[in-house]
Design an enzyme around this catalytic site. Sequence first.
Site, PDB file in Angstrom:
ATOM      1  N   LYS A 166       0.884  -1.160   0.000  1.00 47.31           N
ATOM      2  CA  LYS A 166       0.000   0.000   0.000  1.00 47.31           C
ATOM      3  C   LYS A 166       0.922   1.210   0.000  1.00 47.31           C
ATOM      4  O   LYS A 166       1.638   1.449   0.971  1.00 47.31           O
ATOM      5  CB  LYS A 166      -0.883  -0.020   1.259  1.00 47.31           C
ATOM      6  CG  LYS A 166      -1.729   1.223   1.461  1.00 47.31           C
ATOM      7  CD  LYS A 166      -2.683   1.056   2.645  1.00 47.31           C
ATOM      8  CE  LYS A 166      -3.500   2.313   2.893  1.00 47.31           C
ATOM      9  NZ  LYS A 166      -4.462   2.149   4.003  1.00 47.31           N
ATOM     10  N   GLU A 187      -3.620   6.983   1.837  1.00 48.36           N
ATOM     11  CA  GLU A 187      -3.968   7.243   3.235  1.00 48.36           C
ATOM     12  C   GLU A 187      -2.730   7.458   4.104  1.00 48.36           C
ATOM     13  O   GLU A 187      -2.601   6.898   5.183  1.00 48.36           O
ATOM     14  CB  GLU A 187      -4.821   6.093   3.778  1.00 48.36           C
ATOM     15  CG  GLU A 187      -6.152   5.962   3.041  1.00 48.36           C
ATOM     16  CD  GLU A 187      -7.083   4.912   3.647  1.00 48.36           C
ATOM     17  OE1 GLU A 187      -6.588   3.932   4.210  1.00 48.36           O
ATOM     18  OE2 GLU A 187      -8.307   5.101   3.527  1.00 48.36           O
ATOM     19  N   LYS A 189      -9.619  -3.047  -5.478  1.00 45.79           N
ATOM     20  CA  LYS A 189     -10.818  -3.381  -4.695  1.00 45.79           C
ATOM     21  C   LYS A 189     -12.002  -3.597  -5.633  1.00 45.79           C
ATOM     22  O   LYS A 189     -12.035  -3.036  -6.737  1.00 45.79           O
ATOM     23  CB  LYS A 189     -11.136  -2.270  -3.699  1.00 45.79           C
ATOM     24  CG  LYS A 189     -10.150  -2.206  -2.533  1.00 45.79           C
ATOM     25  CD  LYS A 189     -10.585  -1.211  -1.452  1.00 45.79           C
ATOM     26  CE  LYS A 189      -9.551  -1.190  -0.329  1.00 45.79           C
ATOM     27  NZ  LYS A 189      -9.902  -0.291   0.780  1.00 45.79           N
ATOM     28  N   ASP A 207     -14.840   2.074  -1.541  1.00 50.21           N
ATOM     29  CA  ASP A 207     -14.198   1.364  -0.441  1.00 50.21           C
ATOM     30  C   ASP A 207     -15.099   0.320   0.207  1.00 50.21           C
ATOM     31  O   ASP A 207     -15.637   0.575   1.287  1.00 50.21           O
ATOM     32  CB  ASP A 207     -13.753   2.386   0.631  1.00 50.21           C
ATOM     33  CG  ASP A 207     -12.758   1.779   1.597  1.00 50.21           C
ATOM     34  OD1 ASP A 207     -12.407   0.621   1.412  1.00 50.21           O
ATOM     35  OD2 ASP A 207     -12.336   2.487   2.532  1.00 50.21           O
ATOM     36  N   GLU A 223     -16.284  -4.361   7.743  1.00 44.33           N
ATOM     37  CA  GLU A 223     -16.013  -2.981   8.162  1.00 44.33           C
ATOM     38  C   GLU A 223     -17.211  -2.064   7.924  1.00 44.33           C
ATOM     39  O   GLU A 223     -17.567  -1.255   8.777  1.00 44.33           O
ATOM     40  CB  GLU A 223     -14.797  -2.452   7.396  1.00 44.33           C
ATOM     41  CG  GLU A 223     -14.536  -0.978   7.639  1.00 44.33           C
ATOM     42  CD  GLU A 223     -13.363  -0.444   6.822  1.00 44.33           C
ATOM     43  OE1 GLU A 223     -12.692  -1.226   6.125  1.00 44.33           O
ATOM     44  OE2 GLU A 223     -13.114   0.773   6.901  1.00 44.33           O
ATOM     45  N   HIS A 259     -21.203   5.116   1.728  1.00 47.41           N
ATOM     46  CA  HIS A 259     -20.295   5.768   2.680  1.00 47.41           C
ATOM     47  C   HIS A 259     -21.006   6.778   3.576  1.00 47.41           C
ATOM     48  O   HIS A 259     -20.523   7.908   3.759  1.00 47.41           O
ATOM     49  CB  HIS A 259     -19.139   6.448   1.943  1.00 47.41           C
ATOM     50  CG  HIS A 259     -17.820   6.240   2.651  1.00 47.41           C
ATOM     51  ND1 HIS A 259     -17.658   6.471   3.995  1.00 47.41           N
ATOM     52  CD2 HIS A 259     -16.609   5.806   2.204  1.00 47.41           C
ATOM     53  CE1 HIS A 259     -16.397   6.206   4.343  1.00 47.41           C
ATOM     54  NE2 HIS A 259     -15.748   5.777   3.267  1.00 47.41           N
TER      55      HIS A 259
END
Length: 744
Positions: free
Chosen positions: A332, A336, A404, A409, A437, A565
């Site tokens: 990664k 972020e 993904k 996300d 999540e 989201h």
Amino acid sequence: MNICNGKLLKKNYLLYKQPKLLLLNRLLPYKKTGYFLLYFLFVISLAKAEDGYRLWLRYDLVNDNALLKQYRSSIQAININGNTSTVAALQKELNTGLQGLLGESISNISQPANNSIVAGTPATMKDIKAMVGADALNTCGSEGFIIKTVHFNNKNIIVIAGNTDVAVLYGGYHFLRLLQTHQHIQDLNITSVPKVKLRVLDHWDNLNRTVERGYAGISIFDWQTLPDYLDKHYTDYARANASIGINGSVLNNVNASALILTPAYLEKAAALANVFRPYGIKVYLSIKFSSPIETGGLKTADPLDKAVQEWWKKKADTIYQYIPDFGGFLVKANSEGQPGPQNYGRTHADGANMLADALTPHNGVVMWRAFVYSESDEDRFKQAYNEFKPLDGKFRSNVLVQVKNGPIDFQPREPFHPLFGAMPQTPLMLEFQLTQEYLGFATHLVFLSTLFKECLTADTYEKGAGSTVATIVDGSVENHALSGMAGVANIGNSINWTGHPFGQANWYAFGRLAWNHELNSAQIADEWIQQTFTNNPAFLDTVKTMMLLSHEILVDYMTPLGLHHIMGYGHHYGPAPWYDKGARADWNPVYFHRADAMGIGFNRTATGSNALAQYAPEVQAMYKDSNTCPDKYLLWFHHVSWNHKMHSGRTLWEELCYKYYTGADSVSWMQHAWNNMKGKIDEERFEHVKMLLAIQHKEAVWWRNACVLYFQTFSHQPIPEGYEQPEHLLAYYESLEFPFAPGH
Ligand code: BDP
């Protein structure tokens, strides 16, 4: 506790024999039948304890007498040759599995005999080719297997064959699955070859055993006691994975600590690799791009710097001294806050290729993640595509770009990621999230197979109709040598591994689909239920229906019609569509739903961010018109008026309320359906699921109330007649805080 029931019973017996006698002596003077009754109930309950640890590898006695008779007469001995640790693992699994299922121990023999299982490769069994046919074996590659009933030299034999020991191991697990799911075995002729090469679980586990986005306890990897203490979990984890064909494990979090590549941790990782190896599982590590600085004493991590390149080469050489079959790196970078090549003005390809070059001499691969987005005015949906598409063709052949399933996300529902179909020259590895999540953590029953299938079957039109995400990912559209699927694990040290007993089904479904994406969700649910709970047809029917509907139900009470989201900030627990205090615009729910007096939704058409243009024209055509766009993606692509006419004839506002209310109500239906299952399975897991469904219902109502009240402040329309009014005012829902919500 032993995962195999045959052993479990014996062990429990030995374990409790002593206390049992002591207790008996104490009770004797009383001679009251009541005590004895209680005592025997106690012993029975111990023997039947079902805590979920055994997963789908329970191997309980086949409870259909006719079948049992058939199995017993066809399986009287096992003939497996070879002396590798994989052969030993297979032998053990078949012995324990068959002993449990058939209720009698099966002898091991050194020659094929009538009514025996013969398992092996051409190298370990001289007749194997003659039994199944050399041509058939040629189609199996290194992991595929054949299971066939043959009449050979006047003997009835069940052959489990493959070209490698691991392939035969997979075949052995599949054979046990056939028995656990009560299949007839007189006329078997199965050839099964995995469609995807790298079938990997990604653990977001930190070295201190916390698990990012983990809801099932702490990490099963106990770095503190490794390498000397080898917890039983490690072997059982490997068995479970091998049984569904998972062949790789990334041990540590993508937000990686540089320490993972230091000798102390490599030694620990090597110990795990040794446990996993017999089961065909390779170990991979997530690396931190700045490792050369943090642990190597260099001043830079620039991928074009010679010293940095040299550092990674040496590091790779060292890793392979510890782990000769090390799989490679997961990265990664520039995402972020993680460091990456862009810190030095370089591209993702520069970074990935440097690592790939270091791994090439050892046949390792780089899984370079495309989950990137930065603070920018650009729609977050578009950013990964914008960064990666121009790099197509620029990666070394041992690099996979890991994407993904959706562009944002791991939302309850996303359209497929536009990179699928846009990078023909690059093997794209698909990343799903098994840990929930954004899907209610480990307290909501949601079977993700249908979500996986929705993505896998989506058509990218890369090479005309039929270029589904699945065929892009398995490499068949562009003939890639490498292919892969990753699942972010939902496993922890909780006694049943996944927290929610049904979380196991998502681990199971991921493995099965990574092996064969053509399986359908009903088949997978069917297999899983039978192995995990019972073959009782009434239970199977009801619970399968619950599982198959569960994803849509969750979408309805959380994010219907393409909302996304709108969860709590940071921890992502519960609804918070009102939240707008996040440090960055695209970390705020209001950025995603864009509700206003006119309507709701994110305009991603040509009049908006035009993210839609990242898809093939055929896909654009399906989504670009708000009148024909499927309801489920409407608010992903359109900002539509509150009075927009939906396909149902209701207005958007009415439809939104309808979805939220139906979603929450459907959870009551799931509760009701589950309650009817009482007595059909063990009390322990029945009660566990029942309590979790109660939480799910409470939270579904919470989602419904909070979202409907909040969106009502824009629509200014009443909650349609007949619907129960929310219990609290919006201010109440907005005031809720969860500073200790898990997993962050
Ligand atoms: C997000 C998670 C975050 C992960 C990130 C990732 O919130 O914890 O680190 O994905 O995939 O979903 O890197």
